[in-house]
Design an enzyme around this catalytic site. Structure first.
Site, PDB file in Angstrom:
ATOM      1  N   GLN A 132       0.846  -1.197   0.000  1.00 20.70           N
ATOM      2  CA  GLN A 132       0.000   0.000   0.000  1.00 20.70           C
ATOM      3  C   GLN A 132       0.877   1.241   0.000  1.00 20.70           C
ATOM      4  O   GLN A 132       1.544   1.525   0.996  1.00 20.70           O
ATOM      5  CB  GLN A 132      -0.886  -0.013   1.263  1.00 20.70           C
ATOM      6  CG  GLN A 132      -1.709   1.232   1.473  1.00 20.70           C
ATOM      7  CD  GLN A 132      -2.213   1.349   2.917  1.00 20.70           C
ATOM      8  OE1 GLN A 132      -1.827   0.565   3.775  1.00 20.70           O
ATOM      9  NE2 GLN A 132      -3.083   2.299   3.159  1.00 20.70           N
ATOM     10  N   GLY A 133       0.866   1.993  -1.076  1.00 19.83           N
ATOM     11  CA  GLY A 133       1.676   3.206  -1.173  1.00 19.83           C
ATOM     12  C   GLY A 133       0.811   4.431  -0.964  1.00 19.83           C
ATOM     13  O   GLY A 133       0.461   5.126  -1.926  1.00 19.83           O
ATOM     14  N   SER A 135       1.119   6.550   2.468  1.00 17.03           N
ATOM     15  CA  SER A 135       1.846   7.532   3.293  1.00 17.03           C
ATOM     16  C   SER A 135       3.076   8.073   2.573  1.00 17.03           C
ATOM     17  O   SER A 135       3.719   7.361   1.797  1.00 17.03           O
ATOM     18  CB  SER A 135       2.306   6.897   4.600  1.00 17.03           C
ATOM     19  OG  SER A 135       1.236   6.336   5.284  1.00 17.03           O
ATOM     20  N   SER A 167       4.674  -1.165   3.848  1.00 19.04           N
ATOM     21  CA  SER A 167       4.907  -2.512   4.393  1.00 19.04           C
ATOM     22  C   SER A 167       5.000  -3.520   3.256  1.00 19.04           C
ATOM     23  O   SER A 167       4.183  -3.507   2.324  1.00 19.04           O
ATOM     24  CB  SER A 167       3.764  -2.918   5.328  1.00 19.04           C
ATOM     25  OG  SER A 167       3.641  -2.011   6.381  1.00 19.04           O
ATOM     26  N   GLU A 250     -14.252  -2.201   6.237  1.00 23.22           N
ATOM     27  CA  GLU A 250     -13.182  -3.183   6.413  1.00 23.22           C
ATOM     28  C   GLU A 250     -12.431  -2.992   7.728  1.00 23.22           C
ATOM     29  O   GLU A 250     -11.943  -3.941   8.312  1.00 23.22           O
ATOM     30  CB  GLU A 250     -12.197  -3.101   5.244  1.00 23.22           C
ATOM     31  CG  GLU A 250     -12.788  -3.516   3.923  1.00 23.22           C
ATOM     32  CD  GLU A 250     -13.224  -4.970   3.930  1.00 23.22           C
ATOM     33  OE1 GLU A 250     -14.347  -5.234   3.481  1.00 23.22           O
ATOM     34  OE2 GLU A 250     -12.463  -5.817   4.402  1.00 23.22           O
ATOM     35  N   GLU A 379      -5.149   9.396  17.754  1.00 22.29           N
ATOM     36  CA  GLU A 379      -5.738  10.749  17.691  1.00 22.29           C
ATOM     37  C   GLU A 379      -6.701  10.875  16.511  1.00 22.29           C
ATOM     38  O   GLU A 379      -7.745  11.516  16.615  1.00 22.29           O
ATOM     39  CB  GLU A 379      -4.624  11.810  17.581  1.00 22.29           C
ATOM     40  CG  GLU A 379      -3.784  11.984  18.831  1.00 22.29           C
ATOM     41  CD  GLU A 379      -2.795  10.835  19.052  1.00 22.29           C
ATOM     42  OE1 GLU A 379      -2.477  10.101  18.091  1.00 22.29           O
ATOM     43  OE2 GLU A 379      -2.341  10.670  20.197  1.00 22.29           O
TER      44      GLU A 379
HETATM   45  C1  FAD Z   1       4.292  -0.589  11.286  1.00 26.30           C
HETATM   46  C2  FAD Z   1       3.726   0.400  10.304  1.00 26.30           C
HETATM   47  C3  FAD Z   1       3.348  -0.016   9.052  1.00 26.30           C
HETATM   48  C4  FAD Z   1       2.848   0.895   8.126  1.00 26.30           C
HETATM   49  N1  FAD Z   1       2.522   0.456   6.870  1.00 26.30           N
HETATM   50  C5  FAD Z   1       2.093   1.334   5.954  1.00 26.30           C
HETATM   51  C6  FAD Z   1       1.838   0.914   4.612  1.00 26.30           C
HETATM   52  O1  FAD Z   1       1.981  -0.256   4.274  1.00 26.30           O
HETATM   53  N2  FAD Z   1       1.463   1.843   3.704  1.00 26.30           N
HETATM   54  C7  FAD Z   1       1.287   3.165   4.041  1.00 26.30           C
HETATM   55  O2  FAD Z   1       0.891   3.929   3.179  1.00 26.30           O
HETATM   56  N3  FAD Z   1       1.530   3.610   5.294  1.00 26.30           N
HETATM   57  C8  FAD Z   1       1.948   2.727   6.258  1.00 26.30           C
HETATM   58  N4  FAD Z   1       2.230   3.156   7.527  1.00 26.30           N
HETATM   59  C9  FAD Z   1       2.174   4.592   7.812  1.00 26.30           C
HETATM   60  C10 FAD Z   1       1.007   4.995   8.690  1.00 26.30           C
HETATM   61  O3  FAD Z   1      -0.192   4.934   7.986  1.00 26.30           O
HETATM   62  C11 FAD Z   1       1.321   6.403   9.198  1.00 26.30           C
HETATM   63  O4  FAD Z   1       2.461   6.317  10.046  1.00 26.30           O
HETATM   64  C12 FAD Z   1       0.161   7.002   9.968  1.00 26.30           C
HETATM   65  O5  FAD Z   1      -0.919   7.282   9.113  1.00 26.30           O
HETATM   66  C13 FAD Z   1       0.571   8.295  10.700  1.00 26.30           C
HETATM   67  O6  FAD Z   1       1.153   9.168   9.797  1.00 26.30           O
HETATM   68  P1  FAD Z   1       2.581   9.848  10.114  1.00 26.30           P
HETATM   69  O7  FAD Z   1       3.528   8.782  10.519  1.00 26.30           O
HETATM   70  O8  FAD Z   1       2.929  10.714   8.969  1.00 26.30           O
HETATM   71  O9  FAD Z   1       2.325  10.731  11.407  1.00 26.30           O
HETATM   72  P2  FAD Z   1       1.620  12.165  11.451  1.00 26.30           P
HETATM   73  O10 FAD Z   1       0.383  12.142  10.635  1.00 26.30           O
HETATM   74  O11 FAD Z   1       2.633  13.204  11.147  1.00 26.30           O
HETATM   75  O12 FAD Z   1       1.207  12.238  12.975  1.00 26.30           O
HETATM   76  C14 FAD Z   1       2.155  12.552  14.028  1.00 26.30           C
HETATM   77  C15 FAD Z   1       1.369  12.692  15.326  1.00 26.30           C
HETATM   78  O13 FAD Z   1       0.431  13.791  15.219  1.00 26.30           O
HETATM   79  C16 FAD Z   1      -0.906  13.324  15.464  1.00 26.30           C
HETATM   80  N5  FAD Z   1      -1.849  14.005  14.573  1.00 26.30           N
HETATM   81  C17 FAD Z   1      -1.770  14.127  13.237  1.00 26.30           C
HETATM   82  N6  FAD Z   1      -2.846  14.791  12.751  1.00 26.30           N
HETATM   83  C18 FAD Z   1      -3.626  15.085  13.823  1.00 26.30           C
HETATM   84  C19 FAD Z   1      -4.883  15.740  13.973  1.00 26.30           C
HETATM   85  N7  FAD Z   1      -5.545  16.223  12.904  1.00 26.30           N
HETATM   86  N8  FAD Z   1      -5.386  15.846  15.210  1.00 26.30           N
HETATM   87  C20 FAD Z   1      -4.715  15.342  16.308  1.00 26.30           C
HETATM   88  N9  FAD Z   1      -3.517  14.720  16.216  1.00 26.30           N
HETATM   89  C21 FAD Z   1      -2.986  14.583  14.996  1.00 26.30           C
HETATM   90  C22 FAD Z   1      -0.869  11.853  15.160  1.00 26.30           C
HETATM   91  O14 FAD Z   1      -1.887  11.156  15.862  1.00 26.30           O
HETATM   92  C23 FAD Z   1       0.533  11.460  15.634  1.00 26.30           C
HETATM   93  O15 FAD Z   1       0.520  11.237  17.024  1.00 26.30           O
HETATM   94  C24 FAD Z   1       2.706   2.267   8.485  1.00 26.30           C
HETATM   95  C25 FAD Z   1       3.074   2.687   9.757  1.00 26.30           C
HETATM   96  C26 FAD Z   1       3.595   1.780  10.667  1.00 26.30           C
HETATM   97  C27 FAD Z   1       3.990   2.272  12.034  1.00 26.30           C
END
Ligand code: FAD
Length: 396
Positions: A132-133, A135, A167, A250, A379
């Site tokens: 899944q691409g 993020s 992932s 889902e 969050e």
């Molecule tokens: C083990 C693992 C596997 C993953 N696999 C995939 C994958 O296969 N494909 C993929 O596309 N992504 C994947 N991800 C990415 C995952 O979807 C993102 O890490 C997640 O959506 C959070 O985005 P971010 O890391 O950019 O954090 P950010 O969005 O930058 O968030 C940082 C912090 O700010 C908080 N925050 C952000 N916005 C708000 C808001 N509006 N209100 C309150 N708090 C807020 C968040 O809760 C978090 O605590 C994976 C992540 C992990 C840890």
């Protein structure tokens, strides 16, 4: 017993389906694959893939998918019955979970007939593993701000950009990719879903090592990657809306086994500590929070069963899909911390049951750190519940 379109002989009732799943797992989950044995290294990828393909032939995956697309054509009740047993068994996480939980449902919702008949069976037989691409650096929770661009060409799209935390990227055959056809300021308008073959020239995968030492996710770079129109899922603008609707449903039904896995991990912790009075005394110090967690596992199971009933009755659950994800991830993370506090230092000369437990709980603890982040952070789930269920506004 009935025979489905793929010549699988499967039981007729949900109860019998669950019993069938239990027996099959008892017969086929080898020591090498079991998560409650301290074998040290994860099973080789080829063995995990073979096990997942065998699960499908046995009726344990693709349970609700239509038989014409390789599924078993059963209801969510059989899915629930099998997933209770999957949760109780100490089995490895699926290699192709993105294919089955995300790509498959989206293809069914917005894919054309050729995409459905070619791509869906290959997901279940494990011939095609998907990633899944979505993020990107700077676009995780706020996906609509993503910067990967898809520009129109004569017979498809040219993609440029970077994804992160993808992932399973290095073992995947296709990537479910989200790109903007306009500018990031257009937000949800112009978001395009593509099913990009990972062997296409211009794609570079750089693995990232996580705290458990695994290289399970990656950065993926797209430089002038040409994608055929045949690999577009849904129309630009429409694909994203359909996909998010599917994903809400889902979120509740995927990985429902986690409630039963949670319960069985608590049982494992207690049973293994009972084999040594010193470990039992240590566990005893955590009796009250552990009792609380046992209640939470019970509530989670009941909640999942209730959601299945609602969906089986033909109702939509909308934002309620956030409840089980939020509740499970928070409670399970507290359990993992407690279990690790108990077993991180074992009594001298600890026996095999405690060593097996320690190895398992170390993996559970490390994996739990990410549970409140992926598939929407805590969050973000709270935000969905506040806005969409309680109808509260964001503070100014
Ligand atoms: C083990 C693992 C596997 C993953 N696999 C995939 C994958 O296969 N494909 C993929 O596309 N992504 C994947 N991800 C990415 C995952 O979807 C993102 O890490 C997640 O959506 C959070 O985005 P971010 O890391 O950019 O954090 P950010 O969005 O930058 O968030 C940082 C912090 O700010 C908080 N925050 C952000 N916005 C708000 C808001 N509006 N209100 C309150 N708090 C807020 C968040 O809760 C978090 O605590 C994976 C992540 C992990 C840890």
């Amino acid at each position: 017993m009935t025979v489905d379109a793929q010549q699988h002989v499967l039981p007729d009732t949900p109860q019998a389906y669950g019993e069938h799943a239990r027996t099959w797992l008892a017969d086929n989950l080898t020591d090498e694959l079991r998560l409650d044995r301290a074998l040290g290294t994860p099973a080789p990828l080829a063995d995990l893939i073979a096990f997942e393909a065998a699960q499908h032939r046995a009726g344990l995956t693709g349970i609700t998918w239509p038989t014409e697309y390789g599924g078993h054509g059963r209801s969510l009740l059989e899915h629930l019955a099998a997933n209770r047993e999957i949760g109780r068994a100490p089995m490895p996480e699926a290699v192709n979970s993105i294919g089955k939980e995300l790509a498959g449902p989206i293809i069914m919702a917005v894919g054309d007939e050729r995409q459905k008949s070619e791509w869906l069976p290959a997901i279940l037989t494990m011939d095609d593993i998907w990633c899944q691409g979505f993020s990107e650096p700077g676009s995780g929770s706020d996906l609509a701000s993503l910067r990967t661009r898809a520009e129109r060409t004569a017979d498809g799209w040219r993609v440029n950009g970077q994804k992160i935390w993808t992932s399973g990227a290095s073992k995947s055959r296709r990537c479910l990719l989200l790109a903007h056809t306009g500018s990031p300021e257009d937000r949800h308008k112009g978001l395009l879903l593509l099913a990009v073959p990972m062997q296409t020239p211009g794609i570079e995968v750089r693995d990232i090592q996580s705290i458990d030492g695994e290289r399970s996710f990656a950065e993926v770079f797209f430089s002038d990657v040409l994608v055929d129109d045949a690999d577009v899922l849904g129309a630009p603008d429409e694909g994203w809306a359909a996909a998010t609707r599917v994903l809400t449903i889902e979120r509740a039904t995927n990985r429902m086994y986690r409630a039963w896995r949670f319960e069985s991990e608590i049982d494992h912790l207690v049973a293994a500590c009972r084999t040594d009075p010193r470990a039992l005394a240590r566990l005893q110090e955590h009796a009250r929070p552990l009792a609380q967690l046992r209640v939470e596992a019970e509530l989670l199971k009941a909640h999942v069963e209730q959601l299945v009933e609602v969906l089986h009755g033909g109702e939509e659950i909308g934002p309620r899909g956030s409840f089980p994800k939020l509740y499970w991830s928070e409670a399970h993370q507290r359990f993992a911390q407690l279990a690790w506090d108990v077993v991180s230092v074992l009594p001298p000369g600890a026996g095999q049951p405690l060593q097996d437990l320690r190895a398992r709980m170390q993996r559970v603890y490390l994996a739990s750190r990410a549970e409140t982040i992926y598939a929407g952070t805590t969050e973000i789930q709270l935000d969905i519940i506040a806005k969409q269920i309680l109808k509260l506004k964001r503070r100014a």
